[in-house]
Design a protein around this motif. Structure first.
Motif, PDB file in Angstrom:
ATOM      1  N   LYS A  61       0.853  -1.175   0.000  1.00 11.65           N
ATOM      2  CA  LYS A  61       0.000   0.000   0.000  1.00 11.65           C
ATOM      3  C   LYS A  61       0.891   1.228   0.000  1.00 11.65           C
ATOM      4  CE  LYS A  61      -3.856   2.065   2.567  1.00 11.65           C
ATOM      5  NZ  LYS A  61      -4.723   1.928   3.784  1.00 11.65           N
ATOM      6  N   LYS A  62       0.735   2.063  -1.027  1.00 10.65           N
ATOM      7  CA  LYS A  62       1.581   3.240  -1.190  1.00 10.65           C
ATOM      8  C   LYS A  62       3.063   2.870  -1.216  1.00 10.65           C
ATOM      9  CE  LYS A  62      -1.681   6.532   0.850  1.00 10.65           C
ATOM     10  NZ  LYS A  62      -1.905   7.594   1.857  1.00 10.65           N
ATOM     11  N   GLY A  63       3.342   1.733  -1.854  1.00 18.95           N
ATOM     12  CA  GLY A  63       4.730   1.310  -2.021  1.00 18.95           C
ATOM     13  C   GLY A  63       5.351   0.644  -0.814  1.00 18.95           C
ATOM     14  N   ILE A  64       4.546   0.314   0.194  1.00 18.45           N
ATOM     15  CA  ILE A  64       5.080  -0.304   1.412  1.00 18.45           C
ATOM     16  C   ILE A  64       4.378  -1.641   1.652  1.00 18.45           C
ATOM     17  CG2 ILE A  64       5.378  -0.083   3.904  1.00 18.45           C
ATOM     18  CD1 ILE A  64       5.394   2.926   3.553  1.00 18.45           C
ATOM     19  N   ALA A  65       5.163  -2.680   1.898  1.00 13.54           N
ATOM     20  CA  ALA A  65       4.629  -3.990   2.245  1.00 13.54           C
ATOM     21  C   ALA A  65       5.469  -4.582   3.371  1.00 13.54           C
ATOM     22  CB  ALA A  65       4.641  -4.928   1.039  1.00 13.54           C
ATOM     23  N   LEU A  66       4.805  -5.166   4.357  1.00 17.82           N
ATOM     24  CA  LEU A  66       5.491  -5.745   5.506  1.00 17.82           C
ATOM     25  C   LEU A  66       4.900  -7.111   5.814  1.00 17.82           C
ATOM     26  CD1 LEU A  66       5.409  -2.603   7.855  1.00 17.82           C
ATOM     27  CD2 LEU A  66       7.386  -3.402   6.545  1.00 17.82           C
ATOM     28  N   GLY A  67       5.715  -7.984   6.347  1.00 12.03           N
ATOM     29  CA  GLY A  67       5.226  -9.293   6.755  1.00 12.03           C
ATOM     30  C   GLY A  67       6.096  -9.878   7.843  1.00 12.03           C
ATOM     31  N   TRP A 115      10.168  -7.234   4.109  1.00 18.06           N
ATOM     32  CA  TRP A 115       9.673  -5.875   3.970  1.00 18.06           C
ATOM     33  C   TRP A 115      10.072  -5.311   2.616  1.00 18.06           C
ATOM     34  CZ3 TRP A 115      13.869  -2.550   3.562  1.00 18.06           C
ATOM     35  CH2 TRP A 115      15.094  -3.040   4.055  1.00 18.06           C
ATOM     36  N   LEU A 116       9.258  -4.369   2.141  1.00 11.41           N
ATOM     37  CA  LEU A 116       9.498  -3.745   0.840  1.00 11.41           C
ATOM     38  C   LEU A 116       9.109  -2.273   0.922  1.00 11.41           C
ATOM     39  CD1 LEU A 116       9.985  -3.703  -2.274  1.00 11.41           C
ATOM     40  CD2 LEU A 116       7.593  -4.395  -2.531  1.00 11.41           C
ATOM     41  N   LEU A 117       9.984  -1.413   0.451  1.00 12.40           N
ATOM     42  CA  LEU A 117       9.727   0.021   0.410  1.00 12.40           C
ATOM     43  C   LEU A 117      10.111   0.552  -0.973  1.00 12.40           C
ATOM     44  CD1 LEU A 117       9.136   2.832   1.636  1.00 12.40           C
ATOM     45  CD2 LEU A 117      11.504   2.845   2.472  1.00 12.40           C
ATOM     46  N   GLU A 118       9.130   1.015  -1.708  1.00 11.19           N
ATOM     47  CA  GLU A 118       9.390   1.675  -2.980  1.00 11.19           C
ATOM     48  C   GLU A 118       9.496   3.174  -2.704  1.00 11.19           C
ATOM     49  OE1 GLU A 118       6.273   0.590  -5.634  1.00 11.19           O
ATOM     50  OE2 GLU A 118       7.087  -1.415  -6.021  1.00 11.19           O
ATOM     51  N   LEU A 119      10.630   3.765  -3.020  1.00 11.19           N
ATOM     52  CA  LEU A 119      10.844   5.181  -2.685  1.00 11.19           C
ATOM     53  C   LEU A 119       9.825   6.050  -3.410  1.00 11.19           C
ATOM     54  CD1 LEU A 119      14.743   5.475  -2.644  1.00 11.19           C
ATOM     55  CD2 LEU A 119      13.162   4.768  -0.845  1.00 11.19           C
ATOM     56  N   PRO A 120       9.228   7.002  -2.695  1.00 10.12           N
ATOM     57  CA  PRO A 120       8.107   7.795  -3.239  1.00 10.12           C
ATOM     58  C   PRO A 120       8.555   8.982  -4.090  1.00 10.12           C
ATOM     59  CG  PRO A 120       8.466   8.420  -0.965  1.00 10.12           C
ATOM     60  CD  PRO A 120       9.470   7.336  -1.267  1.00 10.12           C
ATOM     61  N   ARG A 125       4.159   9.470  -8.258  1.00 13.67           N
ATOM     62  CA  ARG A 125       4.521   9.230  -6.862  1.00 13.67           C
ATOM     63  C   ARG A 125       4.207  10.481  -6.037  1.00 13.67           C
ATOM     64  NH1 ARG A 125       6.649   3.833  -6.568  1.00 13.67           N
ATOM     65  NH2 ARG A 125       7.579   3.334  -8.586  1.00 13.67           N
ATOM     66  N   GLU A 126       4.456  10.386  -4.749  1.00 10.61           N
ATOM     67  CA  GLU A 126       4.067  11.474  -3.867  1.00 10.61           C
ATOM     68  C   GLU A 126       4.986  12.684  -3.972  1.00 10.61           C
ATOM     69  OE1 GLU A 126       2.799  12.109   0.840  1.00 10.61           O
ATOM     70  OE2 GLU A 126       3.473  10.148   0.121  1.00 10.61           O
ATOM     71  N   PHE A 127       6.262  12.441  -4.225  1.00  9.15           N
ATOM     72  CA  PHE A 127       7.232  13.543  -4.274  1.00  9.15           C
ATOM     73  C   PHE A 127       7.939  13.577  -5.628  1.00  9.15           C
ATOM     74  CE2 PHE A 127       7.052  12.058   0.186  1.00  9.15           C
ATOM     75  CZ  PHE A 127       6.517  13.205   0.776  1.00  9.15           C
ATOM     76  N   LEU A 128       8.400  14.770  -6.004  1.00 10.35           N
ATOM     77  CA  LEU A 128       9.151  14.984  -7.256  1.00 10.35           C
ATOM     78  C   LEU A 128       8.416  14.370  -8.450  1.00 10.35           C
ATOM     79  CD1 LEU A 128      12.777  14.189  -5.983  1.00 10.35           C
ATOM     80  CD2 LEU A 128      11.677  16.423  -6.161  1.00 10.35           C
ATOM     81  N   ASN A 129       7.134  14.617  -8.508  1.00  9.58           N
ATOM     82  CA  ASN A 129       6.313  14.009  -9.559  1.00  9.58           C
ATOM     83  C   ASN A 129       6.069  14.938 -10.754  1.00  9.58           C
ATOM     84  OD1 ASN A 129       4.546  15.826  -8.404  1.00  9.58           O
ATOM     85  ND2 ASN A 129       3.390  14.243  -7.293  1.00  9.58           N
ATOM     86  N   LYS A 130       6.802  16.067 -10.795  1.00 13.91           N
ATOM     87  CA  LYS A 130       6.590  17.023 -11.892  1.00 13.91           C
ATOM     88  C   LYS A 130       7.752  17.037 -12.873  1.00 13.91           C
ATOM     89  CE  LYS A 130       3.622  20.006  -9.103  1.00 13.91           C
ATOM     90  NZ  LYS A 130       3.393  21.380  -8.564  1.00 13.91           N
ATOM     91  N   ASP A 139      13.672   7.929  -9.413  1.00 11.45           N
ATOM     92  CA  ASP A 139      12.550   7.077  -9.802  1.00 11.45           C
ATOM     93  C   ASP A 139      13.007   5.622  -9.950  1.00 11.45           C
ATOM     94  OD1 ASP A 139      10.033   6.265 -10.664  1.00 11.45           O
ATOM     95  OD2 ASP A 139      10.556   6.581 -12.778  1.00 11.45           O
ATOM     96  N   GLY A 140      12.146   4.706  -9.560  1.00 10.05           N
ATOM     97  CA  GLY A 140      12.415   3.278  -9.762  1.00 10.05           C
ATOM     98  C   GLY A 140      13.252   2.626  -8.680  1.00 10.05           C
ATOM     99  N   PHE A 141      13.574   3.344  -7.598  1.00 11.77           N
ATOM    100  CA  PHE A 141      14.338   2.746  -6.503  1.00 11.77           C
ATOM    101  C   PHE A 141      13.409   1.985  -5.557  1.00 11.77           C
ATOM    102  CE2 PHE A 141      17.931   5.614  -7.395  1.00 11.77           C
ATOM    103  CZ  PHE A 141      18.981   4.736  -7.182  1.00 11.77           C
ATOM    104  N   SER A 142      13.868   0.849  -5.085  1.00 16.86           N
ATOM    105  CA  SER A 142      13.138   0.099  -4.051  1.00 16.86           C
ATOM    106  C   SER A 142      14.132  -0.510  -3.080  1.00 16.86           C
ATOM    107  CB  SER A 142      12.265  -1.002  -4.669  1.00 16.86           C
ATOM    108  OG  SER A 142      13.056  -2.013  -5.259  1.00 16.86           O
TER     109      SER A 142
END
Length: 290
Positions: A61-67, A115-120, A125-130, A139-142
């Motif tokens: 959710k929003k680039g974040i997954a945990l287990g 765990w997984l974090l896709e940088l926003p 995405r939430e930041f630097l989207n312009k 872009d594309g970092f995880s």
């Protein structure tokens, strides 16, 4: 709605498992005149285990997954190894009930997860989207990884090189006596991992070393501390083509983790740590998909 909780139970029972013994062996030597000690494999051993498993998964959710999964388990057997392939014989072939103890692979507590974090950063995405340089660069970092934290497996106390063992051809694993007034828990340090005072030399009667009273796998070994991480970047190219660069770190915090201990009472390094798991390692990979 994005969190899944599971609680489960796993149980198993094994019958007619292989075990290796030495029916012609006693502390006083061999029992059949003119016949040397020999190993005998038979299917009379058994095992049983019980395990409680609790897992929690946060869907991406929003680039974040945990287990994470926690298990509390206990495995007991009187078999020297699965399939009888371990090469170690029981102490007393005629008292297999005294061989029943913790399984060598028994691990009472284990917490593991991913765990997984896709940088926003970047388009959609939430930041630097312009657009712009940093939007494309980030872009594309995880960042992803896994972890394992658990208590240790169990080791058998031993007493080797006795006259009785030599007379029997060395065909059984001699154990020391157990002093039940002492706990087996020790400092966990390099030179004194467990409490060595919990075990004493086997009783000697008439010059003959008797079977020890200590149980198989009665010493808890070093626990598990493992954290791994992966940093990756994917660059889309023409059509379905893309380029991926990845850095994988094993034991990312370079945690010193013991892996082996000496449990032989009459050894100079008795009670000490004998080996350690691997140090941090890095692996760099690049992949072009077309």
């Amino acid at each position: 709605a994005s969190v899944v909780l599971n609680i489960g139970y796993n149980g198993s029972k094994g019958s007619n498992l292989d075990i290796i013994g030495s029916p012609n062996t006693t502390p006083a030597g061999t029992t059949i005149p003119g016949v040397s000690a020999f190993n005998y494999e038979t299917s009379v051993a058994g095992s049983h285990s019980n395990q409680l498993v609790v897992s929690v998964q946060q869907r991406q959710k929003k680039g974040i997954a945990l287990g994470a999964t926690y298990s509390y388990s206990h495995a007991i057997d009187n078999a020297s190894s699965i399939g009888g392939g371990g090469g170690s014989t029981v102490q007393n072939f005629y008292r297999l009930d005294l061989e029943e103890a913790n399984s060598s692979f028994d691990q009472r507590h284990l917490l593991s997860g991913t765990w997984l974090l896709e940088l926003p950063f970047g388009p959609n995405r939430e930041f630097l989207n312009k657009g712009g340089f940093w939007a494309k660069a980030l872009d594309g970092f995880s960042l992803s990884g896994s972890f394992n934290f658990g208590t240790g497996n169990y080791f058998t106390p031993q007493y080797s090189g006795t006259i009785a063992q030599a007379a029997a051809g060395g065909n059984y694993v001699q154990r020391p006596n157990r002093d039940f007034t002492q706990s087996t828990k020790g400092s966990g340090k390099l030179k004194s991992f467990f409490n060595t005072a919990a075990f004493t030399a086997p009783t000697v009667i008439g010059g003959v070393t008797q079977y020890g009273t200590a149980s198989r796998n009665s010493i808890e070994g070093p626990g598990t501390i493992s954290t791994n991480a992966v940093l990756s970047k994917t660059i889309p190219m023409k059509g379905t083509q893309n380029f991926e660069a990845r850095v994988t770190a094993t034991n990312v915090f370079n945690t010193v983790q013991y892996s082996g201990i000496n449990t032989t009472l009459n050894s100079q390094t008795y009670g000490q740590v004998t080996s350690a798991a691997g140090m941090r390692s890095l692996q760099v990979q690049a992949r072009y998909r077309f």
